[in-house]
Design an enzyme around this catalytic site. Structure first.
Site, PDB file in Angstrom:
ATOM      1  N   ARG A 149      31.375  41.750  36.902  1.00 35.61           N
ATOM      2  CA  ARG A 149      31.260  42.817  37.886  1.00 35.61           C
ATOM      3  C   ARG A 149      30.479  43.967  37.244  1.00 35.61           C
ATOM      4  O   ARG A 149      30.469  44.134  36.023  1.00 35.61           O
ATOM      5  CB  ARG A 149      32.634  43.330  38.318  1.00 35.61           C
ATOM      6  CG  ARG A 149      33.514  42.311  39.038  1.00 35.61           C
ATOM      7  CD  ARG A 149      34.848  42.942  39.427  1.00 35.61           C
ATOM      8  NE  ARG A 149      35.698  42.029  40.168  1.00 35.61           N
ATOM      9  CZ  ARG A 149      36.643  41.268  39.622  1.00 35.61           C
ATOM     10  NH1 ARG A 149      36.851  41.329  38.300  1.00 35.61           N
ATOM     11  NH2 ARG A 149      37.382  40.464  40.360  1.00 35.61           N
ATOM     12  N   LYS A 173      39.745  43.903  37.198  1.00 37.01           N
ATOM     13  CA  LYS A 173      40.568  44.628  38.157  1.00 37.01           C
ATOM     14  C   LYS A 173      42.037  44.535  37.757  1.00 37.01           C
ATOM     15  O   LYS A 173      42.492  43.516  37.261  1.00 37.01           O
ATOM     16  CB  LYS A 173      40.374  44.045  39.561  1.00 37.01           C
ATOM     17  CG  LYS A 173      39.027  44.383  40.177  1.00 37.01           C
ATOM     18  CD  LYS A 173      38.950  43.911  41.619  1.00 37.01           C
ATOM     19  CE  LYS A 173      37.642  44.340  42.272  1.00 37.01           C
ATOM     20  NZ  LYS A 173      37.556  43.873  43.676  1.00 37.01           N
ATOM     21  N   HIS A 242      25.450  42.744  42.114  1.00 34.84           N
ATOM     22  CA  HIS A 242      26.322  41.725  42.684  1.00 34.84           C
ATOM     23  C   HIS A 242      25.557  40.450  43.030  1.00 34.84           C
ATOM     24  O   HIS A 242      26.152  39.380  43.126  1.00 34.84           O
ATOM     25  CB  HIS A 242      27.048  42.277  43.910  1.00 34.84           C
ATOM     26  CG  HIS A 242      28.539  42.153  43.800  1.00 34.84           C
ATOM     27  ND1 HIS A 242      29.253  42.680  42.743  1.00 34.84           N
ATOM     28  CD2 HIS A 242      29.455  41.536  44.596  1.00 34.84           C
ATOM     29  CE1 HIS A 242      30.540  42.399  42.909  1.00 34.84           C
ATOM     30  NE2 HIS A 242      30.688  41.706  44.011  1.00 34.84           N
ATOM     31  N   ARG A 245      26.009  38.296  40.081  1.00 31.33           N
ATOM     32  CA  ARG A 245      27.367  37.731  40.041  1.00 31.33           C
ATOM     33  C   ARG A 245      27.516  36.620  41.081  1.00 31.33           C
ATOM     34  O   ARG A 245      28.073  35.554  40.787  1.00 31.33           O
ATOM     35  CB  ARG A 245      28.381  38.840  40.274  1.00 31.33           C
ATOM     36  CG  ARG A 245      29.844  38.386  40.316  1.00 31.33           C
ATOM     37  CD  ARG A 245      30.749  39.610  40.320  1.00 31.33           C
ATOM     38  NE  ARG A 245      32.089  39.352  40.806  1.00 31.33           N
ATOM     39  CZ  ARG A 245      33.110  38.915  40.062  1.00 31.33           C
ATOM     40  NH1 ARG A 245      32.913  38.667  38.767  1.00 31.33           N
ATOM     41  NH2 ARG A 245      34.306  38.734  40.580  1.00 31.33           N
ATOM     42  N   HIS A 268      39.094  36.257  39.900  1.00 23.38           N
ATOM     43  CA  HIS A 268      39.706  36.395  41.224  1.00 23.38           C
ATOM     44  C   HIS A 268      41.191  36.072  41.148  1.00 23.38           C
ATOM     45  O   HIS A 268      41.586  35.028  40.624  1.00 23.38           O
ATOM     46  CB  HIS A 268      39.052  35.436  42.225  1.00 23.38           C
ATOM     47  CG  HIS A 268      37.678  35.853  42.645  1.00 23.38           C
ATOM     48  ND1 HIS A 268      36.762  34.989  43.212  1.00 23.38           N
ATOM     49  CD2 HIS A 268      37.050  37.064  42.584  1.00 23.38           C
ATOM     50  CE1 HIS A 268      35.654  35.641  43.482  1.00 23.38           C
ATOM     51  NE2 HIS A 268      35.794  36.893  43.100  1.00 23.38           N
ATOM     52  N   TYR A 277      32.242  30.730  48.087  1.00 25.68           N
ATOM     53  CA  TYR A 277      31.114  30.075  47.435  1.00 25.68           C
ATOM     54  C   TYR A 277      31.044  28.589  47.761  1.00 25.68           C
ATOM     55  O   TYR A 277      30.000  27.976  47.593  1.00 25.68           O
ATOM     56  CB  TYR A 277      31.194  30.292  45.912  1.00 25.68           C
ATOM     57  CG  TYR A 277      31.074  31.750  45.559  1.00 25.68           C
ATOM     58  CD1 TYR A 277      29.861  32.409  45.670  1.00 25.68           C
ATOM     59  CD2 TYR A 277      32.182  32.492  45.169  1.00 25.68           C
ATOM     60  CE1 TYR A 277      29.740  33.762  45.386  1.00 25.68           C
ATOM     61  CE2 TYR A 277      32.076  33.841  44.873  1.00 25.68           C
ATOM     62  CZ  TYR A 277      30.857  34.469  44.991  1.00 25.68           C
ATOM     63  OH  TYR A 277      30.745  35.797  44.721  1.00 25.68           O
TER      64      TYR A 277
END
Length: 306
Positions: A149, A173, A242, A245, A268, A277
């Site tokens: 990210r 995150k 992004h 990514r 994730h 994806y």
């Protein structure tokens, strides 16, 4: 639009402007959506606002969908109709709000854009012209190599990268740490950057990537430099962090088919986030199929013995 329908609309728009203090742009949006609705009402067997039922509105939603409106646009239309009927109830021009329980169809999830493998290779194989471009290339290589990210990349420190082990330690995150592999090309680019970094970074600066002034490079600067790189090197599309990514994730899934591994690499928490994806991968497979399968190719002779 018949006069019996336009007069309540005019009153509602004056109410939005004078009492609700909505902007002219918002009022215009309400007017356009409600005019479309009222034109439809005027075509019904009983062109009366009070005669419209929830069943009628479901037919209207289906019509909007057939006309090509997406879920978000239909939701906006329903919101306008709901507000209109609330006003009519207040003014005692209606006895029911038929739009209360009507929901728009779910908006289709927008698929992320992905760069072509060959195009990315061409852009990343370009030779940097100065120390700042050496830094930039190492940033782009690392982002595409490991699927970072933007915030994760900007937050990297010198000790985050293990060149000998070919790894990068990332704080994602929720302050969750993960260790990611770094590809050969990215390692080479990082070694080149670390060779020129001392001339830009003051002693004691821990940030891996620093600006011309010697402080930590900001996310905005990374975005700007990537866009600049794309323009300078002749990219076919706008480059942004992004995109790298997304391209990393799609290209990994396309080659490996291992959704769980891609989920771990991206950081994730929920595999449902990664599953977007698989749709991109299916699009690629469908394209290959359409161009390869003899019974799927378009433009071929469809004739034959009957």
């Amino acid at each position: 639009m018949v006069a019996a329908l336009s007069e309540p609309l005019d009153r509602f728009l004056r109410y939005l402007s004078s009492e609700k203090r909505h902007s002219p742009r918002t009022c215009s949006s309400y007017r356009d959506d409600l005019k479309r609705f009222l034109d439809w009402v005027g075509q019904q067997p009983a062109p009366d606002l009070q005669a419209i039922t929830g069943h009628d509105l479901r037919r209207y939603v289906a019509l909007l969908s057939r006309q090509g409106l997406g879920g978000r646009s239909i939701a906006r239309h329903l919101s306008a109709i709901r507000g209109f009927y609330e006003f009519l109830l207040r003014e005692r021009l209606a006895t029911d709000n038929p739009a209360l329980d009507i929901r728009a169809p779910k908006a289709g999830r927008r698929l992320p854009r992905v760069a072509d493998v060959d195009q990315l290779s061409h852009l990343l194989d370009a030779t940097p012209d100065d120390p700042l471009e050496i830094r930039d290339l190492s940033i782009f290589e690392l982002m595409y190599s490991s699927g970072l990210r933007l915030s994760e990349l900007a937050g990297l420190d010198l000790h985050s990268v293990d060149l000998r082990g070919g790894e990068v330690r990332v704080l994602g995150k929720g302050s969750k740490e993960r260790i990611l592999p770094v590809g050969r090309k990215a390692l080479e680019a990082l070694e080149s950057w670390l060779g020129v970094r001392p001339a830009m970074a003051p002693e004691g600066e821990n940030a891996l990537f620093v600006s011309r002034r010697g402080d930590r490079l900001s996310t905005r600067s990374i975005q700007s430099r990537l866009s600049r790189w794309g323009l300078a090197k002749g990219a076919d599309q706008r480059l942004y962090p992004h995109l790298l990514r997304h391209s990393f994730a799609s290209h990994m899934l396309e080659s490996s088919g291992d959704l769980r591994a891609v989920q771990e690499l991206l950081g994730h928490a929920d595999i449902a986030t990664t599953q977007v994806y698989t749709h991109l991968d299916f699009q690629h497979l469908a394209k290959v199929y359409d161009h390869s399968h003899p019974r799927a190719r378009r433009g071929r002779n469809k004739g034959g013995d009957s």
